[in-house]
Each structure stands twice: as C-alpha cells, then as structure tokens.
Write an enzyme that holds these catalytic residues in place. Structure first.
Site, PDB file in Angstrom:
ATOM      1  N   GLN A   1       0.885  -1.217   0.028  1.00 26.19           N
ATOM      2  CA  GLN A   1      -0.226  -0.025  -0.024  1.00 26.19           C
ATOM      3  C   GLN A   1       0.647   1.249  -0.049  1.00 26.19           C
ATOM      4  O   GLN A   1       0.405   2.431  -0.397  1.00 26.19           O
ATOM      5  CB  GLN A   1      -0.891   0.133   1.325  1.00 26.19           C
ATOM      6  CG  GLN A   1      -0.405   0.221   2.546  1.00 26.19           C
ATOM      7  CD  GLN A   1      -1.061   0.061   3.946  1.00 26.19           C
ATOM      8  OE1 GLN A   1      -1.444  -1.105   4.075  1.00 26.19           O
ATOM      9  NE2 GLN A   1      -1.483   0.914   4.489  1.00 26.19           N
TER      10      GLN A   1
ATOM     11  N   CYS B   1      -4.951   0.495   3.975  1.00 24.88           N
ATOM     12  CA  CYS B   1      -5.343  -1.010   4.190  1.00 24.88           C
ATOM     13  C   CYS B   1      -6.579  -1.526   4.225  1.00 24.88           C
ATOM     14  O   CYS B   1      -7.003  -2.521   4.005  1.00 24.88           O
ATOM     15  CB  CYS B   1      -4.587  -1.326   5.321  1.00 24.88           C
ATOM     16  SG  CYS B   1      -5.335  -0.110   6.896  1.00 24.88           S
TER      17      CYS B   1
ATOM     18  N   HIS C   1      -5.474  -1.041  11.940  1.00 30.05           N
ATOM     19  CA  HIS C   1      -4.971  -1.619  10.715  1.00 30.05           C
ATOM     20  C   HIS C   1      -5.893  -2.817  10.053  1.00 30.05           C
ATOM     21  O   HIS C   1      -6.218  -3.749  10.978  1.00 30.05           O
ATOM     22  CB  HIS C   1      -3.427  -1.877  10.577  1.00 30.05           C
ATOM     23  CG  HIS C   1      -2.880  -2.566   9.378  1.00 30.05           C
ATOM     24  ND1 HIS C   1      -2.779  -1.760   8.400  1.00 30.05           N
ATOM     25  CD2 HIS C   1      -2.303  -3.796   9.403  1.00 30.05           C
ATOM     26  CE1 HIS C   1      -2.183  -2.198   7.595  1.00 30.05           C
ATOM     27  NE2 HIS C   1      -1.703  -3.553   7.902  1.00 30.05           N
TER      28      HIS C   1
END
Length: 382
Positions: free
Chosen positions: A168, A174, A311
């Site tokens: 990414q 994410c 995340h």
C-alpha cells in the site's frame, strides 16, 4: 467528488515504493459477479520498501546496527549534517533498544521476533500517524452455529484463492486492500479465475471513507452494497498510493460487485471464526497493529498495546498442528515485511483484537468483528 489527498508527514523522509508483482491480466467472465465477504481486524505493521534480500536484512540485524548501513539499505537520502538526519538516528537507536525489549519476551520456540526493517527510523507516533489508518465499526455478537469437524490446518493459498501480497506504500489504504482481497478470493472460490481487482477504485470512490487518510472495511462494504459498484481489474484502474478522483464505468462494464453482507462480533469465539474461514474463504480483518512496526517473523503472542483497531488485513488460514496454534494473515506492506508479507497471530486469546468479515455465498457476505484486545501480556500498552 472527493479532492485528492494523501497521508504524509513533513518530518519523515519519503519512503520509496516497492515494485508490485502484478497478476496476469484476466477478464471477468460475466457483466457482474455477486460475492460475499468476511472482514477481520488484526494488529499489523506497514511495509513500504523492498529489502535487497533476506540475507542482507539478517546481516544487518546481526551486525553492530550501524545507522549508515541502514540508510544505504533503505535508500535514505537526507544530508548527514541535517537536523533530520540526527532525528532519524535517534529514532533508529531507540528502535534497537525496543527490539531487545520485545525479544526478551519471545523465548519460546516459534515466538515472534522483532528487529530492524524499513520502519526503524520512525518514531512509534510517526508510524501510527502515517500507516495505521483503519477504523472498526461495532457489530452484533455472532450467534450462529459452530462448524463441526474442522481440519487441523487450512490455508487458502494452497487452493489458489489468494492473490500475491501487495504494498500500500505511504497511504492509509489498508481498509481498501482488505476488502478487495476478500472479494477477489471469494470470486475465485466461486469458480472464477483468480484476478487482482482495483483497490484504487475503492480508494477513490468510497465516499464514506477518507482515501489515504483512512477508512473502515464496514463502511466500504456498505458503499459497495448500496451503490452496486462493480470493481474492475487492477490493470484497468491501477493503484497510485494516493487518493484521486473517482473514475466511473458504465453499468454494462464487466466487474465484480457485492450484493449484501452482515456483520458479527466473534469475541471469545475463535473456533467459530475458523468455521467462517473454512466455509466462506479468506476474511477481511481490522487489527491493532502498533507493535508490528518491528515484526520480522514468528507467532505473535504478546505485545498488543493500544486497545484500538487501527489496521486492516486479510486472514487466509490457520494452523493448529504445532504447539502454538496461529492465524495466517496477509498484510499489504509488500512481500519483504514480516514473513514474506505475512504475519502469524496466536489463536485462543483474542490476541490484539480481531475483527473478521467473509463472503458466504454468491449473494451474501458477512462481517465478523472481534474487539477484545490484549488479554495477555501487554508491555507496550500506552
């Protein structure tokens, strides 16, 4: 339309991107394919640079931890006489002390190991602010039946249902990678050819999220469900690591869409999560990834810290055949972070908090959320 934005810091050196390994260009066979998706929240770190080789990285960690060697390996460009150089050197020195502390808890076989990687010259705050940009939404507690007769080991990579690890880069995307990863796996499990779908399309067009500034897999799934947007192949809408203007495609254009999904909290029900993974394929997940700044391999059993999910990743399997059962989790920080782009998380203690979502059938998708974090030892708790 949302204006272009990016996730950056004026005090941090630019991290050069890794080269992605694209899948062969393939076409979706039908004008639209309906998929269901599972999402899981886990803790992880971000990987944005390619290390020249595992041997080089191992050599660096076994050396005198020289900052100049680190700068050469990760292509840092700041002037050695600058204030920025001095700041980075201090953070690097602090990281080596942190690694020793973390590794002092990793004495058992297969335990996680921590050491120098591309994030070693970032402060923990910089790392969080730049790369941990996902958020989790609440969901009802899972009340379904547990699956009986689960295999001791499951890895969807063995069934050609998981696309290669992507990077990414310095963009808090994410959340989009996890959702797209689950969609393309579900599409492959249904019988279609495995194909890399466009993460950039989700990043640009999911108006309920904030592009590189962060987002939620649940909000992205809600947008996909409500809009009936069909994701096109990545080759048609390539990843740019920055938020752009949404590019619209006509309804007649080929693509893959989400028709419906549900969300569930699997707190304390990791056996049920294994059943979801077996029945519905890889699970999109959101995790607390603060301690993953330093992760290099092994099974994480401790060190979750912040108690908030930050995340998003993709859970592709599990393994209970050894002394320490663990989840197999694909990250979106490139194949040189962790264990070839993957991280292993202990099963059984809700380590670091996990939230899962899965595609159940061609018409239904489910999201599973696990919010209990850090019930084990937490030396990094803020």
């Amino acid at each position: 339309m949302r204006q272009t934005s990016s996730c950056s810091s004026s005090n941090t050196e630019t991290l050069p991107p890794s080269h992605l390994t694209p899948l062969p260009q393939m076409r979706v066979l039908h004008p639209v394919s309906w998929v269901s998706v599972s999402v899981c929240w886990l803790v992880s770190s971000l990987c944005f640079l390619r290390v020249r080789s595992d041997e080089t990285r191992d050599s660096l960690n076994s050396s005198a931890l020289d900052f100049d060697s680190f700068r050469k390996l990760f292509q840092r460009q700041s002037d050695v006489t600058s204030e920025e150089f001095n700041r980075r050197q201090v953070f690097f020195q602090e990281a080596t002390k942190r690694h020793a502390y973390l590794n002092s808890f990793s004495t058992a076989p297969q335990s996680a190991q921590y050491g120098i990687n591309q994030f070693s010259d970032l402060s923990p705050k910089e790392f969080r602010d730049l790369y941990l940009r996902a958020s989790a939404d609440r969901a009802p507690h899972f009340s379904g039946r547990k699956t009986e007769g689960l295999p001791a080991k499951l890895d969807w990579r063995d069934k050609a249902a998981v696309a290669p690890v992507q990077n990414q880069q310095a963009c808090g995307s994410c959340w989009a990678f996890s959702v797209v990863g689950a969609m393309q796996s579900a599409h492959a499990i249904e019988g279609s050819q495995l194909e890399q779908l466009s993460v950039q399309q989700v990043l640009d067009c999911s108006f309920k999220d904030e592009g590189c500034n962060g987002g939620s897999p649940v909000r992205a799934l809600n947008w996909l469900k409500q809009s009936r947007v069909k994701l096109v192949p990545q080759s048609e809408y390539p990843y740019k690591a920055k938020t752009g203007i949404c590019h619209f495609f006509p309804q007649s254009h080929d693509g893959v869409a989400v028709k419906n999904f549900t969300a569930h909290d699997f707190g304390g029900q990791e056996e049920a999560m294994k059943g979801q993974l077996l029945q519905h394929g890889p699970l999109a997940a959101v995790v607390d990834a603060v301690s993953w700044q330093d992760y290099q391999g092994g099974i994480i059993q401790h060190h979750c810290s912040s108690q908030w999910s930050n995340h998003a990743v993709l859970v592709v399997g599990y393994d209970t055949t050894g002394d320490i059962p663990y989840w197999i989790v694909q990250n979106s920080w490139g194949p040189t972070w962790g264990k070839e782009g993957y991280v292993y998380i202990k099963i059984g203690d809700n380590v670091c908090g996990m939230i899962f979502a899965s595609f159940h059938s061609p018409l239904i998708s489910a999201l599973t959320l696990v919010h209990d974090c850090c019930r084990t030892h937490c030396p990094l708790r803020d």
